[in-house]
Design a protein around this motif. Structure first.
Motif, PDB file in Angstrom:
ATOM      1  N   LYS A   1      29.139  13.200  31.220  1.00 60.60           N
ATOM      2  CA  LYS A   1      27.931  12.564  31.757  1.00 60.60           C
ATOM      3  C   LYS A   1      26.703  12.928  30.921  1.00 60.60           C
ATOM      4  N   ILE A   2      26.551  14.199  30.586  1.00 58.23           N
ATOM      5  CA  ILE A   2      25.404  14.618  29.770  1.00 58.23           C
ATOM      6  C   ILE A   2      25.517  14.047  28.362  1.00 58.23           C
ATOM      7  N   TYR A   3      26.734  14.063  27.813  1.00 54.01           N
ATOM      8  CA  TYR A   3      26.930  13.495  26.481  1.00 54.01           C
ATOM      9  C   TYR A   3      26.576  12.002  26.484  1.00 54.01           C
ATOM     10  N   GLY A   4      27.021  11.277  27.504  1.00 56.53           N
ATOM     11  CA  GLY A   4      26.705   9.852  27.599  1.00 56.53           C
ATOM     12  C   GLY A   4      25.214   9.618  27.745  1.00 56.53           C
ATOM     13  N   LEU A   5      24.546  10.461  28.532  1.00 57.54           N
ATOM     14  CA  LEU A   5      23.100  10.337  28.689  1.00 57.54           C
ATOM     15  C   LEU A   5      22.400  10.594  27.359  1.00 57.54           C
ATOM     16  N   GLY A   6      22.842  11.625  26.639  1.00 60.15           N
ATOM     17  CA  GLY A   6      22.226  11.922  25.351  1.00 60.15           C
ATOM     18  C   GLY A   6      22.500  10.856  24.319  1.00 60.15           C
ATOM     19  N   ALA A   7      23.729  10.316  24.317  1.00 60.90           N
ATOM     20  CA  ALA A   7      24.053   9.234  23.394  1.00 60.90           C
ATOM     21  C   ALA A   7      23.155   8.033  23.645  1.00 60.90           C
ATOM     22  N   GLY A   8      22.836   7.798  24.912  1.00 65.99           N
ATOM     23  CA  GLY A   8      22.020   6.638  25.248  1.00 65.99           C
ATOM     24  C   GLY A   8      20.526   6.864  25.179  1.00 65.99           C
ATOM     25  N   ILE A   9      20.055   8.101  25.442  1.00 64.30           N
ATOM     26  CA  ILE A   9      18.618   8.342  25.515  1.00 64.30           C
ATOM     27  C   ILE A   9      17.950   8.127  24.153  1.00 64.30           C
ATOM     28  N   PHE A  10      18.750   8.186  23.092  1.00 58.55           N
ATOM     29  CA  PHE A  10      18.267   7.804  21.765  1.00 58.55           C
ATOM     30  C   PHE A  10      17.527   6.475  21.814  1.00 58.55           C
ATOM     31  N   PHE A  11      18.074   5.517  22.567  1.00 62.26           N
ATOM     32  CA  PHE A  11      17.547   4.157  22.566  1.00 62.26           C
ATOM     33  C   PHE A  11      16.287   4.004  23.411  1.00 62.26           C
ATOM     34  N   ILE A  12      15.975   5.008  24.243  1.00 59.85           N
ATOM     35  CA  ILE A  12      14.702   4.970  24.966  1.00 59.85           C
ATOM     36  C   ILE A  12      13.554   5.212  23.990  1.00 59.85           C
ATOM     37  N   GLY A  13      13.664   6.279  23.198  1.00 61.36           N
ATOM     38  CA  GLY A  13      12.648   6.519  22.176  1.00 61.36           C
ATOM     39  C   GLY A  13      12.564   5.379  21.183  1.00 61.36           C
ATOM     40  N   TYR A  14      13.712   4.850  20.829  1.00 66.37           N
ATOM     41  CA  TYR A  14      13.797   3.714  19.904  1.00 66.37           C
ATOM     42  C   TYR A  14      13.049   2.511  20.476  1.00 66.37           C
ATOM     43  N   PHE A  15      13.275   2.234  21.756  1.00 67.08           N
ATOM     44  CA  PHE A  15      12.673   1.078  22.421  1.00 67.08           C
ATOM     45  C   PHE A  15      11.151   1.207  22.496  1.00 67.08           C
ATOM     46  N   ILE A  16      10.675   2.383  22.843  1.00 64.53           N
ATOM     47  CA  ILE A  16       9.236   2.569  23.050  1.00 64.53           C
ATOM     48  C   ILE A  16       8.440   2.296  21.776  1.00 64.53           C
ATOM     49  N   LEU A  17       8.954   2.715  20.631  1.00 67.56           N
ATOM     50  CA  LEU A  17       8.185   2.633  19.385  1.00 67.56           C
ATOM     51  C   LEU A  17       8.616   1.505  18.457  1.00 67.56           C
ATOM     52  N   GLU A  18       9.582   0.684  18.866  1.00 71.91           N
ATOM     53  CA  GLU A  18      10.102  -0.354  17.985  1.00 71.91           C
ATOM     54  C   GLU A  18       9.044  -1.370  17.561  1.00 71.91           C
ATOM     55  N   VAL A  19       8.405  -2.010  18.530  1.00 68.95           N
ATOM     56  CA  VAL A  19       7.408  -3.040  18.206  1.00 68.95           C
ATOM     57  C   VAL A  19       6.198  -2.447  17.495  1.00 68.95           C
ATOM     58  N   PRO A  20       5.580  -1.345  17.998  1.00 64.77           N
ATOM     59  CA  PRO A  20       4.453  -0.751  17.262  1.00 64.77           C
ATOM     60  C   PRO A  20       4.805  -0.393  15.820  1.00 64.77           C
ATOM     61  N   SER A  21       6.022   0.082  15.593  1.00 64.50           N
ATOM     62  CA  SER A  21       6.416   0.447  14.237  1.00 64.50           C
ATOM     63  C   SER A  21       6.487  -0.774  13.337  1.00 64.50           C
ATOM     64  N   ASN A  22       7.016  -1.882  13.848  1.00 67.68           N
ATOM     65  CA  ASN A  22       7.106  -3.084  13.021  1.00 67.68           C
ATOM     66  C   ASN A  22       5.719  -3.641  12.700  1.00 67.68           C
TER      67      ASN A  22
END
Length: 427
Positions: free
Chosen positions: A48-69
């Motif tokens: 469960k923790i591994y799955g959460l960590g594997a996925g939480i990558f995409f939260i940070g990715y999502f937040i800064l994706e548009v501003p970065s582009n």
């Protein structure tokens, strides 16, 4: 011929760097899958923790994706892509310091935030250099770095695990240290290797620069399905949102393969090196098929079916793996079909997405599609970890991805039924 000479020179100048950078990007993102074979026990991570960590990558990715582009468009590709690479390289190396669930989750979030904007930034950057009829093939060539990362990175990561105990470090720690070094070096070289726009390309002849700029300017005058509009309207446009749904299936399948396949394959009783070699097979097949599929899309000028057919066989294989749990080779066969479907659709997908948007909305639109599409990977990885922990079944845990892939396929067929073909390239 002026056109052929120009595009050949552009490709040889830009694509080797971009492909190598993306290969390193994906290795640094997915090497967690192999590190987990030792790391999870070493620092106390359950599924469960591994799955959460594997996925939480995409939260940070999502937040800064548009501003970065948007920042890339403002500051230029050389500086911004280089900055992104150095940032994620530092965070990736810091994973060697992970000591427990909290530091693991924090670093995975920071890695996503650091990497945000690289992929859609490159897709946007390619629209500065390549006319529409080249884009599916060139995006397919660029994105072949994804399966190549699995093909090359899997056996390397499996071998590095054998360094367990060297200088008092675990093999999983050496994975993060060794594989981050090339990223840092290439990040600093971006300023030298990349050129922001064709007008600045002193490595093209005046005639080549003039032809390329005129060709791209003529395309900008075409009417796109997503016309110029405010940023917030772009982010909520129906075509942008539907394409994000379509991308969710392929992104979810690719992430599940990269981060969970090593554990699934090793469960058949293989050692770490054997796991690395077996895991490389689906990625090797996908790398070849990805280039051929993108090339055929450009040759025929067809985009919609070149998106939907790979998604259909990918969804079927996701269901099929549920019935292959007792056979290693049948499991590898289905995993190969999943990989081939996920990766083959990417070139035509991004070509179609960029053709639907004009230059005034492309930066935000492409980033939004990628951000929302990859955000699904957070939910998929969390669900995979939770379902596997509760049921012990990886095949059952990936069924939601099959459902999303099938739904996205139907939506794309509906909105793309009147999509005209682009002008095909003679071969």
């Amino acid at each position: 011929m002026l056109e052929a000479a120009t595009m050949r020179r552009v490709s040889w100048r830009l694509m080797p760097f971009l492909m190598f950078a993306y290969l390193l990007c994906y290795i640094d993102r997915i090497n967690l899958g192999f590190a987990s074979l030792q790391m999870n026990k070493a620092i106390g991570l359950d599924p469960k923790i591994y799955g959460l960590g594997a996925g939480i990558f995409f939260i940070g990715y999502f937040i800064l994706e548009v501003p970065s582009n948007l920042a890339l468009e403002r500051f230029g590709a050389r500086r911004w892509i280089g900055r992104i690479m150095v940032s994620w390289g530092v965070v990736s190396m810091a994973f060697a310091l992970t000591s427990g669930p909290i530091s693991f989750l924090v670093l995975r979030f920071l890695l996503g935030a650091a990497e945000a904007g690289f992929f859609p930034g490159v897709i946007l950057y390619l629209t500065y250099w390549y006319p529409a009829e080249y884009r599916a093939k060139i995006v397919g060539i660029f994105m072949v770095a994804l399966p190549l990362a699995g093909l090359i990175g899997s056996p390397i990561s499996g071998a590095i695990l054998g360094m367990d105990g060297v200088w008092g470090l675990g093999g999983w720690q050496w994975i993060f240290i060794i594989e981050a070094i090339p990223t840092l070096v290439l990040g600093f070289l971006a300023v030298v290797c990349l050129t922001d726009k064709p007008a600045m390309a002193d490595w093209l002849t005046p005639e080549q620069r003039a032809w390329l700029q005129a060709k791209l300017e003529a395309e900008r005058q075409r009417v796109q399905r997503v016309p110029p509009m405010s940023l917030w309207k772009v982010l909520s446009n129906k075509y942008v949102l539907i394409m994000a749904l379509v991308y969710s299936g392929a992104a979810g399948a690719a992430t599940a393969l990269a981060l969970w396949m090593p554990q699934q394959v090793k469960s058949f009783g293989l050692n770490n090196l054997q796991t690395g070699l077996m895991t490389a097979i689906p990625f090797g097949v996908a790398a070849v098929w990805m280039v051929l599929w993108g090339r055929n899309s450009d040759r025929t000028g067809e985009r919609v079916w070149h998106n939907t057919l790979p998604q259909l066989w990918m969804a079927a294989a996701l269901v099929g793996i549920y019935f292959a749990t007792s056979s290693l080779w049948l499991t590898i066969t289905f995993l190969t079909l999943i990989a081939a479907g996920s990766y083959a659709s990417k070139g035509p997908f991004w070509a179609l997405s960029s053709e639907w948007m004009g230059p005034k909305v492309a930066a935000a639109g492409l980033a939004q599609i990628n951000a929302l599409g990859t955000l699904s990977a957070f939910f998929f990885n969390f669900m995979i970890g939770w379902i596997q922990a509760e049921t012990g079944s990886f095949p059952l845990a990936i069924m939601p991805i099959a459902l999303v892939a099938a739904t996205g396929t139907i939506c794309l067929l509906v909105i793309g039924r009147n999509q005209p073909r682009t002008v095909s390239i003679s071969t």
